[in-house]
Design an enzyme around this catalytic site. Structure first.
Site, PDB file in Angstrom:
ATOM      1  N   GLU A  15       0.813  -1.215   0.000  1.00  0.00           N
ATOM      2  CA  GLU A  15       0.000   0.000   0.000  1.00  0.00           C
ATOM      3  C   GLU A  15       0.850   1.269   0.000  1.00  0.00           C
ATOM      4  O   GLU A  15       0.342   2.364  -0.214  1.00  0.00           O
ATOM      5  CB  GLU A  15      -0.989  -0.009   1.170  1.00  0.00           C
ATOM      6  CG  GLU A  15      -0.363  -0.167   2.538  1.00  0.00           C
ATOM      7  CD  GLU A  15      -0.027   1.167   3.176  1.00  0.00           C
ATOM      8  OE1 GLU A  15      -0.773   2.125   3.012  1.00  0.00           O
ATOM      9  OE2 GLU A  15       1.001   1.224   3.853  1.00  0.00           O
ATOM     10  N   HIS A 287      -8.862  -1.872  11.432  1.00  0.00           N
ATOM     11  CA  HIS A 287      -7.735  -1.053  11.891  1.00  0.00           C
ATOM     12  C   HIS A 287      -7.090  -1.611  13.152  1.00  0.00           C
ATOM     13  O   HIS A 287      -5.855  -1.610  13.283  1.00  0.00           O
ATOM     14  CB  HIS A 287      -8.198   0.388  12.097  1.00  0.00           C
ATOM     15  CG  HIS A 287      -8.751   1.007  10.844  1.00  0.00           C
ATOM     16  ND1 HIS A 287      -8.023   1.096   9.682  1.00  0.00           N
ATOM     17  CD2 HIS A 287      -9.975   1.530  10.561  1.00  0.00           C
ATOM     18  CE1 HIS A 287      -8.758   1.654   8.736  1.00  0.00           C
ATOM     19  NE2 HIS A 287      -9.947   1.924   9.248  1.00  0.00           N
ATOM     20  N   LEU A 288      -7.885  -2.107  14.082  1.00  0.00           N
ATOM     21  CA  LEU A 288      -7.308  -2.727  15.274  1.00  0.00           C
ATOM     22  C   LEU A 288      -6.544  -3.983  14.881  1.00  0.00           C
ATOM     23  O   LEU A 288      -5.496  -4.285  15.461  1.00  0.00           O
ATOM     24  CB  LEU A 288      -8.405  -3.048  16.292  1.00  0.00           C
ATOM     25  CG  LEU A 288      -7.952  -3.581  17.653  1.00  0.00           C
ATOM     26  CD1 LEU A 288      -6.929  -2.655  18.299  1.00  0.00           C
ATOM     27  CD2 LEU A 288      -9.158  -3.775  18.584  1.00  0.00           C
ATOM     28  N   ASP A 290      -4.894  -4.387  12.083  1.00  0.00           N
ATOM     29  CA  ASP A 290      -3.608  -3.912  11.560  1.00  0.00           C
ATOM     30  C   ASP A 290      -2.616  -3.677  12.691  1.00  0.00           C
ATOM     31  O   ASP A 290      -1.431  -4.007  12.591  1.00  0.00           O
ATOM     32  CB  ASP A 290      -3.800  -2.588  10.805  1.00  0.00           C
ATOM     33  CG  ASP A 290      -4.532  -2.745   9.490  1.00  0.00           C
ATOM     34  OD1 ASP A 290      -4.768  -3.887   9.066  1.00  0.00           O
ATOM     35  OD2 ASP A 290      -4.881  -1.715   8.887  1.00  0.00           O
ATOM     36  N   GLN A 291      -3.102  -3.068  13.775  1.00  0.00           N
ATOM     37  CA  GLN A 291      -2.211  -2.608  14.832  1.00  0.00           C
ATOM     38  C   GLN A 291      -1.898  -3.670  15.877  1.00  0.00           C
ATOM     39  O   GLN A 291      -0.941  -3.526  16.639  1.00  0.00           O
ATOM     40  CB  GLN A 291      -2.821  -1.354  15.464  1.00  0.00           C
ATOM     41  CG  GLN A 291      -2.798  -0.188  14.487  1.00  0.00           C
ATOM     42  CD  GLN A 291      -3.863   0.841  14.743  1.00  0.00           C
ATOM     43  OE1 GLN A 291      -4.367   0.956  15.846  1.00  0.00           O
ATOM     44  NE2 GLN A 291      -4.231   1.578  13.727  1.00  0.00           N
ATOM     45  N   HIS A 312      -3.053  -2.606   3.737  1.00  0.00           N
ATOM     46  CA  HIS A 312      -2.244  -2.064   4.838  1.00  0.00           C
ATOM     47  C   HIS A 312      -1.726  -3.209   5.715  1.00  0.00           C
ATOM     48  O   HIS A 312      -0.546  -3.263   6.076  1.00  0.00           O
ATOM     49  CB  HIS A 312      -3.164  -1.149   5.644  1.00  0.00           C
ATOM     50  CG  HIS A 312      -2.480  -0.109   6.452  1.00  0.00           C
ATOM     51  ND1 HIS A 312      -1.963  -0.356   7.696  1.00  0.00           N
ATOM     52  CD2 HIS A 312      -2.254   1.204   6.207  1.00  0.00           C
ATOM     53  CE1 HIS A 312      -1.452   0.769   8.185  1.00  0.00           C
ATOM     54  NE2 HIS A 312      -1.609   1.722   7.301  1.00  0.00           N
TER      55      HIS A 312
END
Length: 346
Positions: A15, A287-288, A290-291, A312
């Site tokens: 990305e 998103h969580l 990803d992190q 991502h």
């Protein structure tokens, strides 16, 4: 003693955003491995380092006394040579509305490996488009880090919105003897749900319209909808937060108001993300997910279900595998995917 080889990274791969650089900084600090990255943010409209990325580099360099080359706005390549992580008191001012949370997420895992506790204050934007808001860090990300054994205290001292910034957050981080692996396949029963809409130097009606959209779309009662007017000096700005607290995980879905974008359109983004998550049955949202990957890799393994695997996430998995002896796999299901982090056998 042989020199540690420099890891070569291509910032245009996958990305092609700032996450490649931020993950590399975190992992370089922790592992002691230097890296060189070229084509930084090559897939973005404005390639190269922006102020918030440059602050992440400078903050990481301060924490581990690194030698850095080409650390300047607009630079498309960078070399980072770390030394030992030093705990202590740090203050960083981005100088724009650049994301304070992305800078904090670069530093936080590394400070778990410091010799003494640390306090970090960062000023800039706290609620930005395309970045986790401060409430997400506090409620969602840190809840899982704490479940893995980390001890972190977080405080949002002042909101900061684009384009003025001026926000401030503070985190206290204690050294962690070792992160625990985590199996997060089910989120468990929903314990609480609420939505908050914040406005600063803008009409309260904007917040009320956003919350009305949440009420209609999710069927929530008025007592779960909270409009919050902030002092005018923290604005102008607006943010909507939808929080879902389950037995094993808390998720926060957000949207940030922008000029010439109706309140209903702003609310729609957060509502759609919350609906997708609820329908999927996954433990964590995109998103969580990803992190969560990087802390689990540092722990040596783990597994979780996620509602959507983004480009991502795939790019982040590739960067992690350059620094740590782990593999990250994604197994797609009908409504959710399983992400598994495994240690590579020597």
């Amino acid at each position: 003693m042989a020199a540690v080889p420099t890891i070569e990274l291509d910032g245009s791969s996958g990305e092609g955003g700032g996450q490649i650089l931020r993950s590399a900084l975190t992992l370089s600090m922790i592992t002691g491995q230097p890296f060189r990255i070229r084509h930084i943010r090559a897939n973005r409209p404005k390639p190269g380092l922006m102020r918030q990325h440059l602050m992440a580099v400078r903050a990481a360099a301060a924490v581990c006394r690194a030698d850095v080359t080409h650390a300047e706005v607009g630079s498309t390549e960078l070399t980072f040579m770390p030394r030992a992580i030093q705990g202590g008191v740090y203050e960083f001012a981005i100088g724009t509305a650049g994301s304070t949370t992305l800078v904090l997420q670069t530093l936080l895992p590394a400070l778990l490996y410091a010799d003494v506790p640390s306090v970090v204050r960062i000023s800039g934007g706290t609620h930005n488009p395309k970045a986790p808001p401060a409430h997400f860090i506090d409620r969602a990300y840190l809840r899982l880090l704490q479940a893995m054994g980390a001890q972190v205290e977080f405080e949002l001292k002042r909101f900061g919105f684009y384009p003025n910034g001026g926000g401030e957050l503070c985190a206290a981080v204690w050294p962690c003897p070792g992160l625990r692996q985590l199996e997060l396949v089910e989120r468990g029963a929903l314990r609480a749900a609420h939505a908050e809409a914040y406005v600063a130097a803008l009409p309260l009606a904007i917040a009320q319209r956003e919350l009305e959209c949440v009420r209609k779309a999710l069927g929530w009662s008025d007592d779960t909808l909270q409009p919050h007017p902030l002092s005018n000096d923290q604005g102008p700005g607006n943010a909507l937060l939808v929080t879902l607290e389950s037995e094993h995980v808390t998720e926060v879905f957000s949207a940030v108001g922008e000029k010439r974008v109706r309140a209903e359109a702003v609310a729609g983004g957060a509502i759609l993300a919350a609906q997708r998550y609820l329908a999927s049955g996954a433990a964590v949202g995109e998103h969580l997910g990803d992190q969560l990957m990087l802390p689990l890799a540092l722990a040596g393994g783990g597994r979780y279900t996620v509602d959507h695997v983004s480009a991502h996430a795939i790019t982040n998995a590739e960067v992690i595998a350059q620094f740590l002896p782990v593999t990250v796999t994604f197994e797609a299901g009908e409504q959710r995917s399983v992400c598994t982090i495994s240690r590579v056998s020597e």
